[in-house]
Design a protein around this motif. Structure first.
Motif, PDB file in Angstrom:
ATOM      1  N   SER A  30      21.643  34.429  -9.223  1.00  0.00           N
ATOM      2  CA  SER A  30      21.888  35.170 -10.461  1.00  0.00           C
ATOM      3  C   SER A  30      23.367  35.151 -10.801  1.00  0.00           C
ATOM      4  N   SER A  31      23.688  35.020 -12.086  1.00  0.00           N
ATOM      5  CA  SER A  31      25.067  35.199 -12.533  1.00  0.00           C
ATOM      6  C   SER A  31      25.488  36.646 -12.298  1.00  0.00           C
ATOM      7  N   ARG A  32      26.790  36.824 -11.996  1.00  0.00           N
ATOM      8  CA  ARG A  32      27.296  38.148 -11.638  1.00  0.00           C
ATOM      9  C   ARG A  32      28.642  38.410 -12.295  1.00  0.00           C
ATOM     10  N   THR A  33      28.997  39.672 -12.333  1.00  0.00           N
ATOM     11  CA  THR A  33      30.274  40.060 -12.907  1.00  0.00           C
ATOM     12  C   THR A  33      31.430  39.493 -12.082  1.00  0.00           C
ATOM     13  N   ASP A  34      32.608  39.498 -12.664  1.00  0.00           N
ATOM     14  CA  ASP A  34      33.837  39.080 -11.988  1.00  0.00           C
ATOM     15  C   ASP A  34      33.822  37.613 -11.591  1.00  0.00           C
ATOM     16  N   ASN A  35      32.808  36.862 -12.094  1.00  0.00           N
ATOM     17  CA  ASN A  35      32.683  35.428 -11.810  1.00  0.00           C
ATOM     18  C   ASN A  35      32.782  35.139 -10.319  1.00  0.00           C
ATOM     19  N   PHE A  45      30.709  43.910 -24.652  1.00  0.00           N
ATOM     20  CA  PHE A  45      29.951  43.989 -23.398  1.00  0.00           C
ATOM     21  C   PHE A  45      29.694  42.594 -22.841  1.00  0.00           C
ATOM     22  N   PHE A  46      29.236  41.681 -23.684  1.00  0.00           N
ATOM     23  CA  PHE A  46      28.944  40.326 -23.219  1.00  0.00           C
ATOM     24  C   PHE A  46      30.207  39.602 -22.757  1.00  0.00           C
ATOM     25  N   LEU A  47      31.316  39.794 -23.468  1.00  0.00           N
ATOM     26  CA  LEU A  47      32.549  39.087 -23.129  1.00  0.00           C
ATOM     27  C   LEU A  47      33.218  39.643 -21.881  1.00  0.00           C
ATOM     28  N   ALA A  48      32.934  40.902 -21.561  1.00  0.00           N
ATOM     29  CA  ALA A  48      33.575  41.528 -20.402  1.00  0.00           C
ATOM     30  C   ALA A  48      33.131  40.841 -19.118  1.00  0.00           C
ATOM     31  N   GLU A  49      34.088  40.380 -18.346  1.00  0.00           N
ATOM     32  CA  GLU A  49      33.777  39.749 -17.064  1.00  0.00           C
ATOM     33  C   GLU A  49      33.923  40.717 -15.894  1.00  0.00           C
ATOM     34  N   ARG A  91      30.641  29.955 -18.126  1.00  0.00           N
ATOM     35  CA  ARG A  91      31.150  31.068 -17.336  1.00  0.00           C
ATOM     36  C   ARG A  91      30.857  32.388 -18.040  1.00  0.00           C
ATOM     37  N   ASN A  92      30.381  33.365 -17.268  1.00  0.00           N
ATOM     38  CA  ASN A  92      30.107  34.715 -17.773  1.00  0.00           C
ATOM     39  C   ASN A  92      29.051  34.727 -18.867  1.00  0.00           C
ATOM     40  N   ALA A  93      28.193  33.702 -18.904  1.00  0.00           N
ATOM     41  CA  ALA A  93      27.142  33.642 -19.925  1.00  0.00           C
ATOM     42  C   ALA A  93      25.968  32.864 -19.347  1.00  0.00           C
TER      43      ALA A  93
END
Length: 770
Positions: free
Chosen positions: A468-473, A393-397, A185-187
């Protein structure tokens, strides 16, 4: 389904052919009606039906074990694979498969976890797992492919297409196996697994699953289990379309051969195929391959339990190869649609969150893509990338938090003056381009959807890689831009072919801006991009890397050349050589070793020179007489490369390019990009042209034009029309010396009006430099 080129009609036969076709349809409708079963039958997947007897010797994952067992560890992955004696399936799966009790089931063995992911219980188990499936022959197809957001605190999910078959020992039930992947998740970490079960028309056995491989440098584990499952048979809406689409997808995959076959196919070159995949710790190597001369030569997919059963569908993470394949390519598409001014847009005009942040004044999309914003904490090589701000930055969802961290670097240098590697800069460039696209195309526009619809889907990228992976999962979040995509080996080879061999065109239509693409591919000596820092300085432009090779690297390199490449965290490289080959590998031990593959590729076809030094006389066009039977490295409208001789023979050999000849409104194109060495004094295009027409009036109704496209600007080199009817092939020569030192696309475009055919035939085209 296999592609069939459109049939051209000889002159004088257009009306008769049309009338005959109409009459045939009318007679067929009067005499017979299609069987409903046949009308609903899906196109078969290439390779079906299975031909085995069902006599499969099995001691692992037997029917009894799949009915009731408690696994204590992983087993050989071959137990999940389609066996040689597999018989055609007796049952067809259509409906929803749900695995029950996954949140607490199964076992987990930590192999590498310095960050303590395994302290979270959800990390040790599957997320909620449900998939709607249809079947085409022996192929089991999820109706949703690619990344799925599960809501699980650790894992998202992707389910791939599997197989179904019959074994004599399964009591009449059909055996199935499916590949799947857990995505962090988020990565971008991907952990590849496989599952298997037995089923009939209404029931299902327990489901055995295991994970024995990953592409993830910082979290590695085995996972296994066996759970009860629910099978809900139902007619799946759109199921027939899904079956047909998968059959077409398989048919459209590039030809593959084992990597060892490369030496057999090209004897006398001395190519050593053991050099491909070399330099990478074998246990860290997920897979690798080499695209050359229309074939994807592939290595295996080693897991901790043998070869992965679905190697061609192993899901591979993009990491920073997405900086090239997503953000960089999106710019090239925007530039083709709206002009190169897209690169010069200021972030402060496009990203509302830059308001009040003076550090971002003067920073353009191009600066952000080139990682030369002038905003950083430390200019040391990847010091910021490994620092606390980038970690946040990377950890921010949530989008707002991620954007805030991306904009938090202070101004240290003039924009465009210094390269500092920042994944956050690519995120900013993608967001700016997204907002620029919305201004042009409307508020509903999405940058990744544009890329998916106008680039990835047309070139045949699989559904697994069109997400594509996206913010806010969540699916409506903001795409990461610089990571979060996924590949299969076929996807990698197709995308590299699109850039390196097809010059950013699809079926003769230019999709990417040719000038910016040539710059990105290191084909323009005057536009190399930013110079990187680090122990081996390289070039970086539009999200693409470039590395120079000289005689100091290998005495065989008598002229220097640049190799553009895509690079990803942990040990991922997609290197696109100037001789038209591509080498790629995916690994996770932070090993970046691919020089040996460049040397072997050079044995197959010497690399094109960058320019400088003495001119080496050469012929630059690939496939000059079209005798390979395919357009590559030309790009062409469907059916243009042709070997029929009844109406119009080729000039020499069996093949030619035949534009138009339909007798109706139709445009067709043929193009190839060449790099003219700057140190050569003369460059000339020569080809043989035949023009035949049914037009009789003294008016240019049908036309052929030849353009030279440089940096997005097309210059007309010549025009022909139906008034230039030749009767036979005639030689034509055009001067290309104004394009020395540049990459230029030579494009023929034929256009017919609504009636009376004109045929433009081209053969034996060459570009000689000296």
């Amino acid at each position: 389904m296999a592609y069939s080129p459109p049939t051209r009609r000889p002159r004088g036969m257009r009306c008769l052919a049309t009338a005959t076709a109409v009459l045939t349809v009318l007679l067929a409708s009067m005499l017979t009606a299609p069987s409903p079963a046949l009308a609903e039958s899906a196109a078969p997947v290439p390779g079906d039906p299975l031909t085995g007897s069902g006599a499969v010797p099995r001691t692992v994952l037997t029917a009894a074990q799949l009915s009731s067992a408690t696994p204590t560890g992983t087993v050989v992955d071959s137990a999940f694979a389609l066996p040689a004696e597999a018989a055609p399936p007796a049952h067809s799966f259509e409906g929803t498969l749900t695995l029950n009790g996954t949140a607490a089931a199964g076992g987990y063995r930590k192999l590498k976890d310095p960050n303590g992911y395994s302290r979270t219980e959800a990390t040790k188990h599957l997320p909620p797992f449900s998939a709607t499936l249809v079947q085409n022959g022996s192929h089991l197809i999820p109706t949703v492919r690619g990344l799925r957001y599960t809501g699980n605190t650790s894992w998202n999910l992707a389910v791939g297409a599997g197989r179904a078959w019959q074994e004599n020992g399964d009591g009449g039930r059909t055996r199935a196996a499916l590949p799947f992947a857990l995505v962090e998740r988020n990565a971008n970490c991907v952990h590849n697994g496989v599952l298997s079960f037995l089923f009939n028309t209404s029931s299902i056995s327990q489901v055995r699953y295991q994970i024995t491989a990953e592409t993830c440098a910082y979290h590695q584990f085995d996972m296994w289990g066996q759970v009860n499952a629910t099978y809900q048979p139902a007619t799946v809406p759109g199921g027939e379309a899904a079956r047909d689409a998968y059959a077409a997808e398989v048919a459209d995959r590039l030809p593959t051969k084992p990597i060892a076959q490369l030496a057999t196919d090209h004897p006398g070159t001395g190519v050593d195929t053991s050099k491909f995949g070399a330099g990478i710790t074998p246990t860290a190597l997920s897979t690798y391959g080499f695209y050359y001369d229309g074939v994807n030569y592939v290595g295996g997919c080693q897991t901790r339990q043998g070869q992965y059963p679905f190697c061609g569908q192993m899901l591979l993470p993009s990491y920073s190869t997405a900086k090239s394949a997503f953000a960089g390519t999106a710019l090239l598409r925007l530039a083709q649609r709206y002009g190169t001014g897209a690169a010069d847009q200021r972030l402060t005009d496009l990203i509302p969150e830059t308001a009040g942040r003076s550090a971002w004044s003067g920073v353009t999309v191009d600066h952000a893509l080139d990682m030369s914003t002038g905003n950083y904490t430390s200019a040391g090589y990847e010091t910021d990338e490994a620092g606390s701000t980038m970690t946040d930055f990377f950890l921010a969802e949530p989008y707002a938090t991620k954007m805030d961290k991306a904009l938090s670097f202070p101004r240290k240098a003039t924009p465009g003056s210094e390269w500092v590697y920042h994944s956050s800069d690519t995120f900013l460039s993608a967001r700016a381009m997204n907002n620029y696209l919305q201004r042009k195309a409307g508020s509903d526009a999405d940058l990744f959807h544009m890329l998916r619809n106008e680039v990835l889907t047309p070139i045949g990228i699989s559904p697994d890689a069109r997400v594509s992976s996206r913010t806010d999962n969540r699916a409506n979040g903001v795409p990461f831009g610089g990571y979060g995509l996924f590949w299969t080996k076929d996807d990698v080879a197709k995308f590299a072919k699109f850039l390196n061999n097809d010059a950013g065109a699809v079926a003769g239509t230019q999709v990417l801006h040719p000038g910016l693409l040539a710059d990105s591919m290191q084909q323009n000596p005057s536009q190399r991009g930013a110079t990187t820092t680090g122990s081996t300085p390289m070039r970086y432009q539009n999200g693409f890397w470039g590395r120079e090779f000289t005689a100091a690297d290998n005495p065989a390199y008598t002229q220097p050349f640049h190799v553009p490449f895509m690079s990803g965290y942990g040990g991922i490289t997609i290197a696109m050589m100037p001789n038209g080959s591509t080498y790629y590998y995916f690994s996770d031990n932070n090993e970046f070793s691919w020089s040996a593959a460049v040397a072997e590729s050079n044995k197959l076809a010497p690399m094109a020179s960058d320019g400088g030094g003495v001119c080496t006389p050469a012929q630059l066009l690939g496939n000059p007489g079209f005798e390979t039977g395919t357009p590559t490295p030309w790009t062409a409208s469907p059916g243009v490369v042709d070997d029929r001789t009844s109406s119009y023979p080729s000039h020499t050999g069996s093949w030619k390019a035949w534009l138009n000849g339909f007798g109706r409104t139709k445009n067709e194109a043929l193009a190839q990009t060449v790099t003219i060495p700057a140190n050569c004094t003369t460059a000339a295009l020569t080809f043989h042209l035949r023009i035949d027409t049914a037009e009789t009036q003294p008016t240019a109704y049908d036309t052929l034009r030849l353009d030279a496209i440089e940096h997005g600007t097309a210059t007309r080199l010549a025009n022909w029309s139906n008034l230039d009817k030749t009767g036979d092939y005639q030689s034509r020569t055009l001067d290309l010396t104004p394009y020395r030192g540049t990459s230029v696309t030579l494009r023929f475009t034929g256009a017919e009006d609504h009636s009376l055919q004109s045929s433009f035939l081209i053969d034996d085209a060459t570009v000689h430099v000296y």
